[in-house]
Design an enzyme around this catalytic site. Sequence first.
Site, mmCIF file in Angstrom:
data_model
loop_
_atom_site.group_PDB
_atom_site.id
_atom_site.type_symbol
_atom_site.label_atom_id
_atom_site.label_comp_id
_atom_site.label_asym_id
_atom_site.label_seq_id
_atom_site.Cartn_x
_atom_site.Cartn_y
_atom_site.Cartn_z
ATOM 1 N N ASP A 1 128.649 175.660 -4.519
ATOM 2 C CA ASP A 1 128.039 176.517 -3.459
ATOM 3 C C ASP A 1 128.287 177.878 -3.575
ATOM 4 O O ASP A 1 129.217 178.344 -4.059
ATOM 5 C CB ASP A 1 128.654 175.752 -2.139
ATOM 6 C CG ASP A 1 127.895 176.655 -1.003
ATOM 7 O OD1 ASP A 1 126.652 176.058 -0.877
ATOM 8 O OD2 ASP A 1 128.510 177.255 -0.173
ATOM 9 N N GLU B 1 125.032 176.957 -7.831
ATOM 10 C CA GLU B 1 123.645 177.535 -6.738
ATOM 11 C C GLU B 1 123.749 179.021 -6.778
ATOM 12 O O GLU B 1 124.422 179.793 -6.378
ATOM 13 C CB GLU B 1 124.102 177.258 -5.196
ATOM 14 C CG GLU B 1 122.793 177.719 -4.268
ATOM 15 C CD GLU B 1 123.372 177.912 -2.988
ATOM 16 O OE1 GLU B 1 122.539 177.742 -2.038
ATOM 17 O OE2 GLU B 1 124.626 178.254 -2.554
#
Length: 654
Positions: free
Chosen positions: A244, A279
Amino acid sequence: MLANLHKRRLLVFLVISLVVFTGLNLYTGSEAIAGETTALDWEPAEWARKAVFYEVFVRSFYDGNGDGIGDFVGLKEKIPYFKELGVDTLWLMPVNDSQSYHGYDVVDYYNTEPDYGTLEEFREFLQEAHANGLKVIMDLVLNHTSVNHYWFREAVNTRDSKYRDYYVWAENEEQVKELGPWGQPVWHRSPDGGYYYGLFWSGMPDLNYRNPEVRAEAKKIAKFWLDPNGDGDFSDGVDGFRLDAALHIDKDLTITHQWWQEFNTFVKGINPEAFLVGENWTDTHTVGEFFRDLDASFNFALADEILRMVNGVPVDILEEVKEIHGVYSQYSDQYIDAIFLRNHDQNRVGIEVLRNRAKMKLAASVLFTLPGTPFIYYGEELGQLGAKPDDNIREPFDWYKDSKGPGMTTMSKGGFYHSMRFTKPHDGISLEEERGKSGSVYEHYKKLIHIRKEHPQFFTGNYQKMVTPNRMYGYKVTDSEVDYNLYVIHNLSNKERGITISNRARDLLSGKTIKAHQGITLPPYGSLILKTTAASLKITGQDLSTKNPVVTFIVELTDKARTDEDIYLASKLSNWQVDDKFKLKKRSDGKYEITLEQPAGAALIFKFKTPGTWEDTSGRENEGDNRFQGSGYNNRIYTFENKETVYLTITGWE
Ligand SMILES: [Ca+2]
Ligand SMILES: [Ca+2]
Ligand SMILES: [Ca+2]
Ligand SMILES: [Ca+2]
């Protein structure tokens, strides 16, 4: 976690477009030189190159214990479903203990979210998944913790605690004024009077990766999930991580890259087959840099281009892929391109294509016939709908016709902020209604996944664009290892198209054999995946009318949008200026109108304008006409097909 980014979508899109469309000129980084590829001393997990991934929000998937919240017991129970669909790897959104419904603010990295079940239950699910040939990666949220993580509590409570330096603190008052990349405040006042850095919001303080102790903690966490008992057998661990906010580890990208290289080396040292996907929601060059650090990165730019193509914008998708890969290959020759349509931070595909089921299928047909490693967002295979706010794009998976039954989760449980808007009974969207039904979105996804698995050249083959008539788009996929070629043809129009092909071929989607010169009809937004031993295939289309469609737009203003000024249609036809040729005529009924003539198939991107303001399209959700693009976009788009009258509403000005 990119909760706020959607507001900046246009900006991000512009940045990406500039970089993609103007090639290398904008890049000013000192390290990357075109043509120079760095030899990396690690190899990506090969299995991931030919896998199909499935992103699951555990809370909304399947409830195994009847409390209305999805959990590990439920996931385990649904392993046969994943097998049936044909996916190889699950990406679980955060499963660590957290105080939010979404889990992107972790309070305990060594435990599971109690709503989802115990660590023991997680491991049982994992063992069962592995025993069934499924791999599992989990979201690892290392950029920040929750304010309720004990590290942060200690950091705030005791200034001389070692945890103080686990976080990032402002050095002076001046620094506190600094804003984040999308104009948001990033410095937040802590109870002790200091200011800490929290990129996403005050509840998520960023960790300080300049501190070696934080790096050591992050590695310890990774090891715990990859091989919990440290015996070198990974069946009890996850097969990798989705990282993330990988882009945001440090404001200095050099430090961010250093960290991910260090992390990757550490992870591969434990399990060389572990897969890391970052990401990195940013421009293509910056994404490319991450292929020196990580196996894979999500291709946000391509996702938007596929949806634009499906929505009638003349996008040359193979050219887009080629340009993006051209950039990537400057950084690594072993990158894995993680391709997808939408994820948990974006409006669902169904909303982006205005609920048009044929377009949902077309988007999937394009995704699954392009090179890369495809990712599906849970429910996308049913054509589930979902628009922001965030929790409404993460609604319960719809198992049943009446949205009731064993395992069905609910948004009234589990800390959601909003109530359920899109998961509805008896709307034709559910596994029960779609399974086994010819032409359903679900059966289409299933077929595409199986076709892709049986034809691995879709992952790695050689792609060439074909000449196709009449608003169709086609490409040939070849592979010297096999004695056949694949030809993919998409009908991008809302009209049936009759075509003939020059050689005998089998359509993998319908399973039918098509003879040479036999006429076939491609439905609106339909696709063919032709398999043939012919070295080349010629496509011939029917003759279409050459008359340009004449279209009248009748525009109504809401009370909020009333204006005394003249209204103009702004587009590239007017150089996006106020131009009298595109002034709307005021009618006696108070509405406005304008008539345009454009070649059939032309897509017009436009917005209404007064001399001083632009149409406010921020909250717009066009549900009427299929040819208008979805709510995530700031411009209207219309594709000219027929002579017709189109009714529009302006809701405000900005
Ligand atoms: Ca439950
Ligand atoms: Ca083990
Ligand atoms: Ca950070
Ligand atoms: Ca339904």
